[in-house]
Design a protein around this motif. Structure first.
Motif, PDB file in Angstrom:
ATOM      1  N   GLY A  55       5.931 -11.562  12.815  1.00  0.00           N
ATOM      2  CA  GLY A  55       5.905 -12.021  11.434  1.00  0.00           C
ATOM      3  C   GLY A  55       5.192 -11.034  10.533  1.00  0.00           C
ATOM      4  N   ILE A  56       5.518 -11.086   9.225  1.00  0.00           N
ATOM      5  CA  ILE A  56       4.904 -10.160   8.279  1.00  0.00           C
ATOM      6  C   ILE A  56       4.448 -10.891   7.024  1.00  0.00           C
ATOM      7  N   SER A  57       3.534 -10.238   6.333  1.00  0.00           N
ATOM      8  CA  SER A  57       3.049 -10.713   5.040  1.00  0.00           C
ATOM      9  C   SER A  57       2.907  -9.505   4.131  1.00  0.00           C
ATOM     10  N   PHE A  58       2.849  -9.760   2.835  1.00  0.00           N
ATOM     11  CA  PHE A  58       2.624  -8.705   1.854  1.00  0.00           C
ATOM     12  C   PHE A  58       1.378  -9.041   1.051  1.00  0.00           C
ATOM     13  N   ARG A  59       0.523  -8.042   0.848  1.00  0.00           N
ATOM     14  CA  ARG A  59      -0.643  -8.188  -0.031  1.00  0.00           C
ATOM     15  C   ARG A  59      -0.513  -7.167  -1.147  1.00  0.00           C
ATOM     16  N   GLU A  60      -0.770  -7.607  -2.363  1.00  0.00           N
ATOM     17  CA  GLU A  60      -0.561  -6.773  -3.549  1.00  0.00           C
ATOM     18  C   GLU A  60      -1.853  -6.655  -4.338  1.00  0.00           C
ATOM     19  N   SER A  61      -2.130  -5.436  -4.822  1.00  0.00           N
ATOM     20  CA  SER A  61      -3.360  -5.164  -5.565  1.00  0.00           C
ATOM     21  C   SER A  61      -3.042  -4.393  -6.833  1.00  0.00           C
ATOM     22  N   ASP A  62      -3.936  -4.526  -7.811  1.00  0.00           N
ATOM     23  CA  ASP A  62      -3.783  -3.746  -9.032  1.00  0.00           C
ATOM     24  C   ASP A  62      -4.183  -2.294  -8.817  1.00  0.00           C
ATOM     25  N   MET A  63      -5.028  -2.038  -7.825  1.00  0.00           N
ATOM     26  CA  MET A  63      -5.417  -0.674  -7.484  1.00  0.00           C
ATOM     27  C   MET A  63      -5.007  -0.390  -6.042  1.00  0.00           C
ATOM     28  N   PRO A  64      -4.964   0.859  -5.628  1.00  0.00           N
ATOM     29  CA  PRO A  64      -4.444   1.187  -4.296  1.00  0.00           C
ATOM     30  C   PRO A  64      -5.430   0.982  -3.148  1.00  0.00           C
ATOM     31  N   ILE A  65      -6.301  -0.029  -3.251  1.00  0.00           N
ATOM     32  CA  ILE A  65      -7.176  -0.441  -2.152  1.00  0.00           C
ATOM     33  C   ILE A  65      -7.068  -1.949  -2.057  1.00  0.00           C
ATOM     34  N   THR A  86       4.337  -4.763 -10.583  1.00  0.00           N
ATOM     35  CA  THR A  86       3.286  -5.769 -10.387  1.00  0.00           C
ATOM     36  C   THR A  86       2.069  -5.233  -9.643  1.00  0.00           C
ATOM     37  N   GLY A  87       2.195  -4.079  -8.970  1.00  0.00           N
ATOM     38  CA  GLY A  87       1.048  -3.527  -8.274  1.00  0.00           C
ATOM     39  C   GLY A  87       1.405  -2.775  -7.011  1.00  0.00           C
ATOM     40  N   PHE A  88       0.349  -2.402  -6.245  1.00  0.00           N
ATOM     41  CA  PHE A  88       0.494  -1.699  -4.971  1.00  0.00           C
ATOM     42  C   PHE A  88       0.545  -2.724  -3.840  1.00  0.00           C
ATOM     43  N   SER A  89       1.412  -2.485  -2.859  1.00  0.00           N
ATOM     44  CA  SER A  89       1.547  -3.449  -1.762  1.00  0.00           C
ATOM     45  C   SER A  89       1.410  -2.790  -0.400  1.00  0.00           C
ATOM     46  N   ILE A  90       0.821  -3.559   0.538  1.00  0.00           N
ATOM     47  CA  ILE A  90       0.819  -3.188   1.943  1.00  0.00           C
ATOM     48  C   ILE A  90       1.472  -4.316   2.736  1.00  0.00           C
TER      49      ILE A  90
END
Length: 380
Positions: free
Chosen positions: A356-366, A340-344
């Motif tokens: 606490g934590i969250s995840f953000r996902e992108s189609d590109m690595p930025i 689905t993409g790159f995550s931080i």
């Protein structure tokens, strides 16, 4: 750490809107991911918890170092604000929150700090409230989540209450942003639950009279939480009034956070803690021997004007209005990647503790403001 899928529900937008989450989509493209999630282990959660606490302590040491050694030139901070920053640090002006962004290399089980969102971090409401409701909806049975944000916020405001100036804590943001207002009102609600008297005022409604900041009723503003970046405030017309205020209003977040919200802190941290396992090498000038790196503006937000280099060739870049203030160069990290993409990972520190934590996902690595928010659970 892996993606798990759910059956997409037809009324997921209505469910989110019922709890006050009105910006779940951007231009009809989902910002909130409801039908898949990250499943992490207790071991991974513990790694994030310990790394966040350790890095927070390191950041405080870095602030002390910058102030002691007058390293302000690296940060491009207006000279008139230096005294204010130093006073806010010496007076131990309180900080409520911040969010570290981490890259996780699962193969080597390495967690690397990309940056620290120390002044106006976004996605607090999504992390603390929305993903908790999501968990209760899909997993009514006993399933855990790395998320004590709500309780930690109330406890932090409770601890802070005796040290506030005046009887009212003002809360402020811009008028035009539903996201900012939602996050601000969430923070204000937790302060009210802590027994604090509050008042909402938009940034452009803050007045100046008799050498003090005032609200719409002409009452002096003595304590104020602002969801508005310090670097914007100090470059606006009323910015210099911050230092002329006879009350010396208590700003939350305090002005010493300007040092941590600036990418210049990354080379400072690397200088103070070289080869630390949770840091990426970072420099003020492009080092000849660094083949794979990211070039970041000192003050960019939401991934704007970031350039990514591999073998010294640029492979990705984002647009924006930043860069005139200068850059830092940071070693290229390995990001977690799924189909689905790159995550931080966004890791929150509230009241001096990881919570606490969250995840953000992108189609590109930025990661940008269009990056998707993915909820999570902890697998036992």
């Amino acid at each position: 750490m892996k993606i798990q899928n759910l059956r997409k529900e037809a009324n997921w937008q209505e469910r989110l809107e019922s709890i006050g989450f009105g910006y779940h989509s951007i231009d009809n493209v989902p910002f909130w991911v409801d039908d898949y999630y990250y499943e992490i282990t207790n071991k991974e959660a513990d790694l994030i918890y310990k790394a966040t606490n350790e890095l927070w302590e390191m950041c405080l040491e870095a602030v002390e170092y910058v102030i002691k050694h007058k390293q302000y030139a690296h940060f491009r901070i207006p000279p008139y604000m230096i005294g204010h920053i130093e006073r806010s640090w010496e007076n131990d002006e309180p900080s409520i929150y911040g969010r570290f962004d981490f890259a996780y290399d699962e193969e080597h089980q390495e967690l690397k700090m990309l940056e620290f969102n120390a002044d106006t971090p976004t996605s607090l409401f999504e992390t603390g409230i929305v993903q908790w409701h999501w968990k209760k909806h899909y997993f009514p049975e006993l399933v855990d989540q790395f998320n004590s944000i709500h309780e930690q916020l109330i406890q932090s405001w409770t601890t802070l209450k005796p040290y506030l100036k005046g009887e009212t804590l003002h809360f402020s943001c811009v008028k035009e942003s539903l996201e900012d207002l939602t996050n601000l009102e969430y923070l204000r609600d937790t302060a009210i639950q802590a027994g604090i008297q509050t008042k909402l005022i938009y940034i452009d409604e803050i007045g100046w009279a008799d050498s003090q900041f005032v609200d719409l009723e002409g009452e002096p503003i003595q304590s104020i939480f602002k969801l508005y970046p310090w670097e914007w405030m100090v470059r606006e017309e009323f910015g210099k009034n911050i230092c002329l205020d006879i009350h010396q209003a208590q700003w939350i977040e305090p002005s010493w956070k300007m040092l941590l919200s600036n990418k210049a802190i990354l080379p400072i941290l690397w200088e103070l803690f070289p080869n630390h396992p949770h840091l990426l090498a970072a420099y003020f000038e492009e080092p000849e021997y660094l083949q794979h790196f990211v070039k970041k503006p000192l003050l960019s937000r939401e991934g704007a004007n970031v350039e990514m280099y591999y073998d010294k060739e640029m492979i990705y870049a984002t647009e924006g209005e930043y860069g005139h203030e200068g850059y830092v160069y940071q070693e290229l990290a390995t990001l977690h990647r799924e189909e689905t993409g790159f995550s931080i990972i966004g890791s929150w520190v509230i009241g001096q503790e990881s919570c606490g934590i969250s995840f953000r996902e992108s189609d590109m690595p930025i990661t940008t403001d269009k990056s998707r928010f993915i909820p999570h659970v902890i697998k036992y």
